[in-house]
Enzyme design. Sequence first.
Site, PDB file in Angstrom:
ATOM      1  N   GLU A  92       3.104  -7.163   0.048  1.00  0.00           N
ATOM      2  CA  GLU A  92       1.923  -6.457   0.545  1.00  0.00           C
ATOM      3  C   GLU A  92       1.523  -5.276  -0.341  1.00  0.00           C
ATOM      4  O   GLU A  92       1.617  -4.114   0.097  1.00  0.00           O
ATOM      5  CB  GLU A  92       2.141  -5.988   1.986  1.00  0.00           C
ATOM      6  CG  GLU A  92       2.323  -7.136   2.964  1.00  0.00           C
ATOM      7  CD  GLU A  92       2.282  -6.682   4.438  1.00  0.00           C
ATOM      8  OE1 GLU A  92       2.129  -5.482   4.691  1.00  0.00           O
ATOM      9  OE2 GLU A  92       2.412  -7.546   5.319  1.00  0.00           O
ATOM     10  N   GLU A 114       5.806 -13.808   6.505  1.00  0.00           N
ATOM     11  CA  GLU A 114       6.045 -12.985   7.698  1.00  0.00           C
ATOM     12  C   GLU A 114       5.103 -13.424   8.808  1.00  0.00           C
ATOM     13  O   GLU A 114       3.927 -13.693   8.567  1.00  0.00           O
ATOM     14  CB  GLU A 114       5.769 -11.493   7.448  1.00  0.00           C
ATOM     15  CG  GLU A 114       6.782 -10.821   6.579  1.00  0.00           C
ATOM     16  CD  GLU A 114       6.535  -9.315   6.438  1.00  0.00           C
ATOM     17  OE1 GLU A 114       5.917  -8.715   7.346  1.00  0.00           O
ATOM     18  OE2 GLU A 114       6.951  -8.769   5.415  1.00  0.00           O
TER      19      GLU A 114
HETATM   20  C1  NOJ Z   1       4.651  -6.086   7.092  1.00  0.00           C
HETATM   21  C2  NOJ Z   1       5.780  -5.551   6.281  1.00  0.00           C
HETATM   22  O1  NOJ Z   1       6.005  -6.304   5.135  1.00  0.00           O
HETATM   23  C3  NOJ Z   1       7.048  -5.313   7.060  1.00  0.00           C
HETATM   24  O2  NOJ Z   1       7.836  -4.453   6.312  1.00  0.00           O
HETATM   25  C4  NOJ Z   1       6.727  -4.777   8.434  1.00  0.00           C
HETATM   26  O3  NOJ Z   1       7.867  -4.403   9.136  1.00  0.00           O
HETATM   27  C5  NOJ Z   1       5.958  -5.833   9.195  1.00  0.00           C
HETATM   28  N1  NOJ Z   1       4.752  -6.172   8.486  1.00  0.00           N
HETATM   29  C6  NOJ Z   1       5.585  -5.442  10.616  1.00  0.00           C
HETATM   30  O4  NOJ Z   1       4.752  -4.339  10.587  1.00  0.00           O
END
Ligand code: NOJ
Length: 449
Positions: A165, A354
Amino acid sequence: MIMTFPKNFVWGAASSAYQIEGYPQEDGGGLSIWDVFSHTPGKTFEGNTGDVACDSYHRYEEDIDHLKKMHLSAYRFSVSWARIDPEGNGNWNPGGLAYYDRLVDACIAAGITPYMTLYHWELPQALEEQGGWQNPGIVDCFARFCRMMAGHFQGRVRSYFLLNEPQCTVGLGYGSGIHAPGKKLPLPDLFQCWKHTLLSYGKGATSIRQTDPQAQIGIATTGRLCYPETPADADAAREATFAVSDNDWLFTHQMTLDPICLGRFPDCAPGPLKTCMDAVTEEEIAVISQAPDFLGFNIYNGWCVRTGKDSPYFIPRYDGFPRTALKWPVTPEVLDYGVYLLWERYHAPIYITENGLSCNDVISLDGQVHDPNRIDFLHRYLLCLRRCCQRGADVRGYFHWSLTDNYEWHSGYSERFGLVFVDFPTGKRILKDSADWYRTVVDSHGSVL
Ligand code: NOJ
């Protein structure tokens, strides 16, 4: 007909270093921007830090055991750059590398394929002090780190996500400032940070490929995805997803993936953003545009749109719309239409790197953690993902976020995303009901959905 996921579909779970490991400076590790930020009063929920987190630095074997209990065959985790490169100068820390040796070797011994993320937000503080992502010098520092890691893990790690991200690295770290290092830069400076993340990807990818020709390279992105209200709104959903504007450019997949995969920036109207994009040289684009072997998408929710008079209409969410504990909307359709839109545009193999939700999980009187909301959420989202696969998108795997409850950045320990509950005072782990349920999905390859 029994409906399953594609034959070699990979089932996994994901985590990141600062969120789970704890003890960042043990065995010679360096400070990262998150150590400094989380220790700055007022920056995180109740001053929570990652000093201990899930203590996976010492308890990683338990984590791997839990992956095994769920019959998962893949683990997406990240390495802490600062643990390995404490000063950001290539003076590698053997103690830090040894930890990742233990972790990778334990995964392999357990039959779990490691998917390594090389940058999940914890920049060495030493590099931040030289300007961090604002400094063009970071590109070579990251490429050097990538080269060393690819050499060190050659033959053991095959799949790398170079950046996680970048939208958040830049947008939250240097734009809104709610993440480390907490800066609030104006657009031209923010765009420089952005360009440096893209160049870092490009040079990093090249250095990994030169070092280990077997390595498979990807990047995990996030951003706005839309789905149509009815089939007649499909074009509106596409247009709304891929629009880029001065106000809303960062949190889009295409700001990363168009230059990387297509060798150009997305179209946008004349204005300050366009001026920044136009200043990126052909030589820089050539460095950036290293086609990945696969794309990773972190997807939690999306927007329902309808065809509007002049432009797509974003349908407001009705009162009482389903939401997670973090108040994120529950919109499973995004794993069908949203992923398909990305497939149409890039035609590269896809991993959902994710997906998941935060719930108000507790240990019940019976000693178990019952999380029906997570099961329902996953059921809905996975059904949609299965449909997307059936429509022909080349989706190769799904990593649930997260393996364990962990440190949710500025929200600290107030949000629980895990399939495995962590009792933070003791570090004790308990498989939630959803973990048992997820195992049935994995065992049936999705046909129980
Ligand atoms: C995106 C992130 O990559 C991760 O580190 C985070 O905990 C999750 N989303 C949930 O917010």
